[in-house]
Design a protein around this motif. Structure first.
Motif, PDB file in Angstrom:
ATOM      1  N   THR A 422      -0.151 -23.475   9.493  1.00  0.00           N
ATOM      2  CA  THR A 422      -0.957 -22.255   9.397  1.00  0.00           C
ATOM      3  C   THR A 422      -0.081 -21.154   8.838  1.00  0.00           C
ATOM      4  O   THR A 422       1.048 -20.951   9.305  1.00  0.00           O
ATOM      5  N   THR A 425      -2.442 -14.764   6.705  1.00  0.00           N
ATOM      6  CA  THR A 425      -3.310 -14.302   5.626  1.00  0.00           C
ATOM      7  C   THR A 425      -3.862 -12.940   5.998  1.00  0.00           C
ATOM      8  O   THR A 425      -4.251 -12.722   7.151  1.00  0.00           O
ATOM      9  N   ASP A 429      -8.722 -10.643   3.623  1.00  0.00           N
ATOM     10  CA  ASP A 429      -8.848 -11.726   2.651  1.00  0.00           C
ATOM     11  C   ASP A 429      -9.540 -12.956   3.237  1.00  0.00           C
ATOM     12  O   ASP A 429     -10.062 -13.795   2.488  1.00  0.00           O
ATOM     13  N   LEU A 430      -9.515 -13.088   4.554  1.00  0.00           N
ATOM     14  CA  LEU A 430      -9.973 -14.321   5.184  1.00  0.00           C
ATOM     15  C   LEU A 430     -11.384 -14.743   4.789  1.00  0.00           C
ATOM     16  O   LEU A 430     -11.626 -15.943   4.581  1.00  0.00           O
ATOM     17  N   VAL A 435      -7.450 -21.668   2.333  1.00  0.00           N
ATOM     18  CA  VAL A 435      -6.007 -21.892   2.275  1.00  0.00           C
ATOM     19  C   VAL A 435      -5.656 -23.231   2.907  1.00  0.00           C
ATOM     20  O   VAL A 435      -6.201 -23.608   3.952  1.00  0.00           O
ATOM     21  N   VAL A 442       1.559 -23.938  -0.756  1.00  0.00           N
ATOM     22  CA  VAL A 442       0.329 -23.334  -0.248  1.00  0.00           C
ATOM     23  C   VAL A 442      -0.709 -23.342  -1.375  1.00  0.00           C
ATOM     24  O   VAL A 442      -0.405 -22.896  -2.493  1.00  0.00           O
ATOM     25  N   VAL A 444      -4.307 -21.829  -2.508  1.00  0.00           N
ATOM     26  CA  VAL A 444      -5.203 -20.708  -2.196  1.00  0.00           C
ATOM     27  C   VAL A 444      -6.369 -20.729  -3.182  1.00  0.00           C
ATOM     28  O   VAL A 444      -6.163 -20.866  -4.397  1.00  0.00           O
ATOM     29  N   ALA A 454      -4.887 -10.848  -3.265  1.00  0.00           N
ATOM     30  CA  ALA A 454      -4.786 -11.555  -1.988  1.00  0.00           C
ATOM     31  C   ALA A 454      -3.378 -11.451  -1.427  1.00  0.00           C
ATOM     32  O   ALA A 454      -2.404 -11.290  -2.173  1.00  0.00           O
ATOM     33  N   GLN A 455      -3.279 -11.541  -0.105  1.00  0.00           N
ATOM     34  CA  GLN A 455      -1.988 -11.583   0.554  1.00  0.00           C
ATOM     35  C   GLN A 455      -1.968 -12.798   1.475  1.00  0.00           C
ATOM     36  O   GLN A 455      -2.675 -12.852   2.479  1.00  0.00           O
ATOM     37  N   VAL A 456      -1.164 -13.797   1.101  1.00  0.00           N
ATOM     38  CA  VAL A 456      -1.082 -15.045   1.845  1.00  0.00           C
ATOM     39  C   VAL A 456       0.382 -15.414   2.006  1.00  0.00           C
ATOM     40  O   VAL A 456       1.166 -15.334   1.047  1.00  0.00           O
ATOM     41  N   ASP A 457       0.761 -15.813   3.205  1.00  0.00           N
ATOM     42  CA  ASP A 457       2.128 -16.238   3.503  1.00  0.00           C
ATOM     43  C   ASP A 457       3.141 -15.153   3.117  1.00  0.00           C
ATOM     44  O   ASP A 457       4.234 -15.448   2.611  1.00  0.00           O
TER      45      ASP A 457
END
Length: 473
Positions: A422, A425, A429-430, A435, A442, A444, A454-457
């Motif tokens: 996991t 995120t 954005d969810l 993801v 990763v 996306v 987006a902002q992920v990891d």
């Protein structure tokens, strides 16, 4: 059933014996092939010609476990035929990926394997298996469909009925043992193939009188095939039942499951009953196989095309629970409804790839670890929505398409045994991204038809409309 798994191109039997003089030669070839070493009961587990079966050396099994990862199924048109430079280009693309490649024994590019009892014709099947070997793939064989004489039709080299209704007819019960014997012959002919799927979508196994699947008949056939293959080689791995996991509108009550349902709809209870019977009465299974679409039987994507893929997660988790964790394969998985000609042309390729990626993520989250993309190429260009590569009918063909990039990269990043993580995120954005992550990569997916940031990891990045982004960790 047909809209999920039927390839209309498979109806066109590619006859090579249309002239009278060739008919005689073809009959002779069939007889000779039928008596090749390796097809009789005395050649258990051996290769007909030393370390060569036919055109391409049969390499030792690449996979000795029941899971093979993410790959594709060859259909009527594929890269075993066409321009030499184009087919070589596809083989080069696939080389080194090790992706599993599935081929049926009759239809979908393969001829009638046993037009007369005891006499075999594996010419087209040989060509497909040779291509799989040449391109470095893990070969998988689906044991479907059956010769005409096993289902009430005529025997003969030129008597095969290739209509959809005929091909989708199951063997009659008095020929179940004959089909199991054919399965054993196929296994002996291709000793490097370790994974076999029994039948396709319960074709022909419908009980009209009771208005349900003939799960007793299918399970009887399955058990005979399972035992026949294990007698050839106990290390062969066998799976079924390859049921279409149909769902209905969530408001529908008739035939709707009350236990397996969600915003995406409700499972058809008759499918669950069939699965339950097979699961309880099977002689054994090394892996379990299903197929189906994210949309309902009426081609409705509810609540929308991305949220509908949650069905894959729910169904996969249910199957894994019922089978106590057997490795789960999806032989086919669809996210885009087809038109009357079984074509999928309504979406842009970016849209198509994004929903496909979301669907594959959903399969993994439910516990699936192998899946096969259906139909790698069309007969000829230029358009080929959703294909893996451009048609190989010309020297310029065989080029990778966006769907190939997704499927091949997914196969490399998420092989069987992958441990998923996991990743953080951004909360806003969810709702808009899907993801899937490991310690190394990763994936996306932007589910919106507009660009987003987006902002992920811990990384901020821009994504185009229906964008698919890979991040290295």
């Amino acid at each position: 059933m047909g809209r999920h798994g039927w390839d209309t191109g498979a109806l066109r039997w590619r006859l090579t014996a249309v002239l009278g003089v060739v008919v005689a030669v073809a009959a002779l070839v069939v007889t000779l092939i039928g008596t090749l070493p390796g097809d009789g009961p005395s050649t258990k587990g051996t290769m007909p010609d030393g370390d060569r079966v036919h055109g391409t050396p049969a390499t030792p099994p690449a996979h000795t476990d029941p899971d093979v990862g993410w790959g594709f199924t060859h259909t009527q048109f594929s890269a075993d035929e066409g321009s030499g430079s184009a087919t070589a280009r596809v083989a080069g693309l696939l080389s080194g990926t090790g992706m599993p490649q599935n081929q049926h024994i009759m239809g979908w590019g393969a001829g009638n394997p046993e037009p007369v009892k005891g006499h075999y014709d594996f010419e087209e099947m040989d060509r497909r298996i040779d291509f799989i070997r040449r391109s470095g793939g893990t070969p998988v064989i689906t044991l479907c469909c059956s010769p005409d004489w096993m289902k009430g039709g005529r025997a003969g080299v030129n008597s095969t009925d290739w209509s959809q209704s005929a091909l989708e007819t199951a063997p009659t019960p008095d020929h179940y043992k004959d089909f199991a014997a054919l399965a054993a012959t196929v296994a002996r002919r291709y000793p490097d193939v370790r994974h076999f799927v029994v039948w396709n979508e319960f074709k022909g196994f419908w009980n009209n009188a009771k208005g349900r699947w003939d799960y007793e008949g299918y399970t009887q056939l399955y058990n005979l095939v399972y035992k026949a293959l294990k007698q050839v080689d106990p290390q062969i791995m066998v799976g079924g039942p390859y049921l279409v996991m149909d769902s209905v509108d969530p408001r529908q009550q008739q035939n709707a499951s009350t236990a397996l349902r969600g915003p995406w709809g409700a499972m058809d209870q008759r499918v669950l009953d069939a699965f339950d019977y097979w699961n309880k009465h099977k002689a054994g299974a090394d892996f379990v196989v299903v197929d189906g679409s994210s949309y309902t039987k009426d081609d409705d994507m509810v609540p929308d095309e991305f949220a509908a893929t949650d069905k894959f997660t729910a169904v996969s988790a249910w199957v894994r629970q019922q089978t106590r964790g057997l490795p789960l394969w999806w032989a086919e998985y669809y996210v885009e409804p087809a038109d009357a000609n079984d074509d999928r042309k309504g979406w842009s390729e970016d849209h198509r790839v994004a929903v496909q990626a979301a669907g594959m993520i959903a399969l993994v989250k439910g516990g699936a670890s192998s899946g096969f993309y259906w139909n790698p190429e069309n007969a000829k260009g230029p358009g080929c929505p959703g294909c893996l590569w451009t048609p190989t009918d010309t020297a310029a063909g065989g080029g990778a398409l966006p769907m190939y990039d997704l499927v091949s990269r997914f196969a490399k990043a998420f092989p069987p045994g992958t441990v998923y993580r996991t990743v953080p995120t951004a909360e806003d954005d969810l709702p808009d991204v899907r993801v899937l992550a490991t310690d190394k990569v990763v994936l996306v997916v932007n589910t919106l038809n507009r660009p987003i940031s987006a902002q992920v990891d811990g990384k901020r990045f821009d994504m185009k409309a229906y964008g698919v982004t890979w991040l290295q960790r």
